[in-house]
Design a protein around this motif. Structure first.
Motif, PDB file in Angstrom:
ATOM      1  N   LEU A  95       0.735  -1.288  -0.092  1.00 33.13           N
ATOM      2  CA  LEU A  95      -0.059   0.040   0.121  1.00 33.13           C
ATOM      3  C   LEU A  95       0.838   1.272  -0.194  1.00 33.13           C
ATOM      4  O   LEU A  95       0.519   2.466  -0.579  1.00 33.13           O
TER       5      LEU A  95
ATOM      6  N   ASN B  38      -6.987  -3.432  -8.001  1.00 32.15           N
ATOM      7  CA  ASN B  38      -8.074  -3.949  -7.091  1.00 32.15           C
ATOM      8  C   ASN B  38      -7.995  -5.480  -7.719  1.00 32.15           C
ATOM      9  O   ASN B  38      -7.998  -6.594  -6.711  1.00 32.15           O
TER      10      ASN B  38
ATOM     11  N   TYR C 236      -9.619  -1.429  -2.754  1.00 24.38           N
ATOM     12  CA  TYR C 236      -9.294  -0.152  -2.305  1.00 24.38           C
ATOM     13  C   TYR C 236     -10.134   0.792  -2.979  1.00 24.38           C
ATOM     14  O   TYR C 236     -10.632   0.746  -4.180  1.00 24.38           O
TER      15      TYR C 236
ATOM     16  N   LYS D  10      -8.754   0.680   2.149  1.00 23.76           N
ATOM     17  CA  LYS D  10      -9.194  -0.482   2.113  1.00 23.76           C
ATOM     18  C   LYS D  10     -10.671  -0.763   2.351  1.00 23.76           C
ATOM     19  O   LYS D  10     -11.026  -0.196   3.622  1.00 23.76           O
TER      20      LYS D  10
END
Length: 175
Positions: free
Chosen positions: A77, A145, A152, A173
């Protein structure tokens, strides 16, 4: 002939800024041509949003090879948010990425962005600039995704073109 490093760096720095500005001007020249070809009934916002959708999808696909899930989702992330920031940094923006208070949440903060100035230069409404940026960011996510089997979303909390001093987006998320 002596080499003046400071002079060369200054020249390169100036060339970089010129290239960055040309990206923005070229986009708005393209927009103007597209609207002229589309005719008088074309909605400028619709044309711009379609371009933003295409740009976002392309950026999403381009980010896939650079993302690495092996170090875990938190590292992934951070890398993903950093990649988004880098797209605007290369265009002359000042963007920072900060972790959120919740797990799997990042904030991407544009402290300076040249795009509102380009929009203004071409007579484009500031809200169109925000909506197009949002559309680009939203369209980065679907392929990412699916590819990583995550969900997300990104939301705009503040926007420079709305007079809020910064653009602040929350990447998070969905559980």
């Amino acid at each position: 002939m002596s080499f003046d490093a400071e002079k060369e760096i200054s020249k390169l720095w100036g060339n970089l800024h010129n290239a960055q500005a040309e990206i923005g001007r070229m986009y708005y020249r393209w927009r103007q041509a597209a609207l002229e070809l589309a005719g008088p009934d074309a909605n400028p916002l619709d044309v711009s949003l379609k371009a933003a959708e295409i740009i976002g999808k392309e950026l999403g696909k381009a980010s896939l090879p650079r993302l690495n899930w092996l170090k875990g989702e938190e590292a992934w992330l951070r890398s993903f948010a950093g990649g988004i920031a880098l797209q605007w940094i290369t265009q002359g923006a000042i963007v920072k990425v900060e972790p959120g208070e919740k797990p799997f949440e990042m904030f991407i903060k544009w402290e300076r962005c040249p795009w509102p100035s380009y929009a203004k230069q071409y007579g484009v409404k500031m809200e169109e600039d925000v909506l197009c940026c949002d559309k680009i960011l939203e369209n980065i996510l679907p392929d990412v995704n699916v590819f990583f089997n995550v969900n997300y979303k990104i939301e705009t909390l503040k926007a420079i073109p709305r007079g809020q001093g910064v653009c602040l987006r929350r990447l998070y998320k969905v559980e």
